[in-house]
Design an enzyme around this catalytic site. Structure first.
Site, PDB file in Angstrom:
ATOM      1  N   GLU A 371      28.986  51.203  40.555  1.00 52.75           N
ATOM      2  CA  GLU A 371      28.460  52.565  40.405  1.00 52.75           C
ATOM      3  C   GLU A 371      27.484  52.942  41.512  1.00 52.75           C
ATOM      4  OE1 GLU A 371      27.589  54.018  36.495  1.00 52.75           O
ATOM      5  OE2 GLU A 371      29.064  52.678  35.590  1.00 52.75           O
ATOM      6  N   THR A 373      26.673  51.042  45.425  1.00 53.32           N
ATOM      7  CA  THR A 373      25.965  49.847  45.879  1.00 53.32           C
ATOM      8  C   THR A 373      24.480  50.148  46.036  1.00 53.32           C
ATOM      9  OG1 THR A 373      26.201  50.357  48.229  1.00 53.32           O
ATOM     10  CG2 THR A 373      28.022  49.138  47.183  1.00 53.32           C
TER      11      THR A 373
END
Length: 391
Positions: A371, A373
């Site tokens: 979701e 980095t």
């Protein structure tokens, strides 16, 4: 209103209902989740029956409208539920977070008719969702996605392309899918609600991961998948904005799961330090180790405070995107540090599968990637501080 956790920490909860809800979750976690976590993760088994139990218990639709079967809970409460689930088993906490993310587009941008038709089953009917944004060539640069939806003469849409890194890929009952309906860039993307058993939709074999082996992650292939226009969510070209709106909230879910995982590692380290004896006394007596445990506990508490601050901003209807990115960044980095230190506390035993901390370490690495980095989170935070990059 305060609520005492197992380690004696007082948490602030807004209502008696929230306190009772958290007590229910802890009971489920203690009886149904934690006892089977190590065995099922080692075997790579996904606990689908457990998710059915969570759905029946109302725990898969907590932040959504009760009119459609949701729990009507603020994010401040919902995220603490995720923390409890993740502390018992990350596959469960993360799975609940991803399911909630998969419902976001319909709940937030669907019509009343769409919500009435689909949302009750998604929130409390035992269904499991997948969120389909990333692709083999479009991960951090999600606006470059290539999966395409073409509108036919009869008004239906036909979707072709491949999605990658999909949690619950191959087992989900429904998918929220971002597909290109227009030109290049963010403005050409539209969101769709696709049934998991749609003809032409297939899954590749699950990825072989270093951790989270009980949670299937797979590519999804769309080969002429036909979707009626009444399953388009929001306006044409609004899909990328919908995706970003969902990810702000989803990052808070990842942050809460990271704190739960770190807390589990801390608890294991403290328990071991109290029981393990060297040189005639518990290793918890040694100052070097005591300081290490103190630092680990501080990381857990700081992470929780940050994700709850972001949650309260969201609940108040205030801008929370910057704080959500900070929470995801800090909490997942903290989980990596705390699980690494937990392995160190246990020494050689920490490196074996006889104790859970080596699994926690492998799982923590994933949280720094999903979701967005942690490098992307830094980009987001910096843009809030000093504006977009010069071109």
């Amino acid at each position: 209103m305060a609520d005492s956790t197992a380690d004696g920490v007082e948490r602030r909860l807004p209502t008696d209902e929230a306190r009772e809800l958290l007590a229910l979750v802890r009971d489920i976690a203690r009886r149904e989740i934690a006892p089977h976590a190590a065995e099922e993760e080692a075997a790579g088994r996904f606990p689908r029956e457990l998710f059915a139990l969570l759905s029946r218990s109302g725990l898969l639709g907590l932040p959504y409208d009760p009119e459609y079967g949701g729990g009507g809970q603020p994010y401040e409460v919902y995220l603490q539920v995720l923390e409890e689930l993740a502390a018992a088993r990350l596959t469960v906490g993360l799975g609940a977070s991803v399911h909630t993310l998969s419902c976001h587009a319909l709940a937030g941008f669907g019509t009343d008719e769409q919500r009435a038709a689909h949302l009750p089953a998604m929130l409390g009917g035992g269904l499991l969702g997948a969120y389909c944004l990333s692709e083999p060539s479009a991960g951090s640069d999600a606006a470059a996605l290539r999966t395409r939806a073409v509108r036919e003469a009869d008004g239906d849409w036909v979707i072709d392309g491949t999605k990658a890194w999909i949690t619950h890929g191959g087992i989900a009952d429904f998918c929220t899918v971002m597909a290109r309906t227009g030109g290049p860039g963010a403005r050409g993307i539209t969101a769709f609600l696709v049934p998991g058993d749609a003809p032409g939709l297939s899954a590749a074999p699950p990825e072989r991961k270093m951790g989270m082996k009980g949670s299937p992650t797979a590519q999804l292939h769309f080969d002429g998948v036909r979707v009626a226009d009444d399953r388009r969510l929001g306006a044409e070209g609004q899909g990328f904005a919908i995706a970003l709106d969902a990810l702000d909230s989803g990052r808070l879910g990842i942050a809460a799961c990271a704190v739960g995982l770190a807390r589990a590692a801390l608890d294991e380290a403290v328990s071991y330090a109290r029981e393990r004896r060297q040189f005639g006394r518990p290793i918890a007596d040694f100052q070097g180790l005591r300081f290490l445990l103190a630092d680990m506990a501080t990381q857990v508490e700081a992470g929780r405070a940050l994700y709850l601050e972001a949650a309260r901003l969201r609940d108040e209807g205030r801008a929370f995107g910057r704080c959500a990115a900070m929470a995801k960044l800090f909490c997942t980095d903290a989980a990596m540090r705390v699980t690494t230190d937990a392995v160190q506390v246990l020494g050689g035993y920490g490196y074996t599968a006889d104790f859970p901390v080596e699994r926690y370490l492998r799982e923590a690495k994933m949280l720094q990637i999903v979701e967005g980095t942690n490098q992307i989170q830094r980009v987001v935070i910096a843009r809030h501080l000093v504006g977009p990059e010069s071109r």
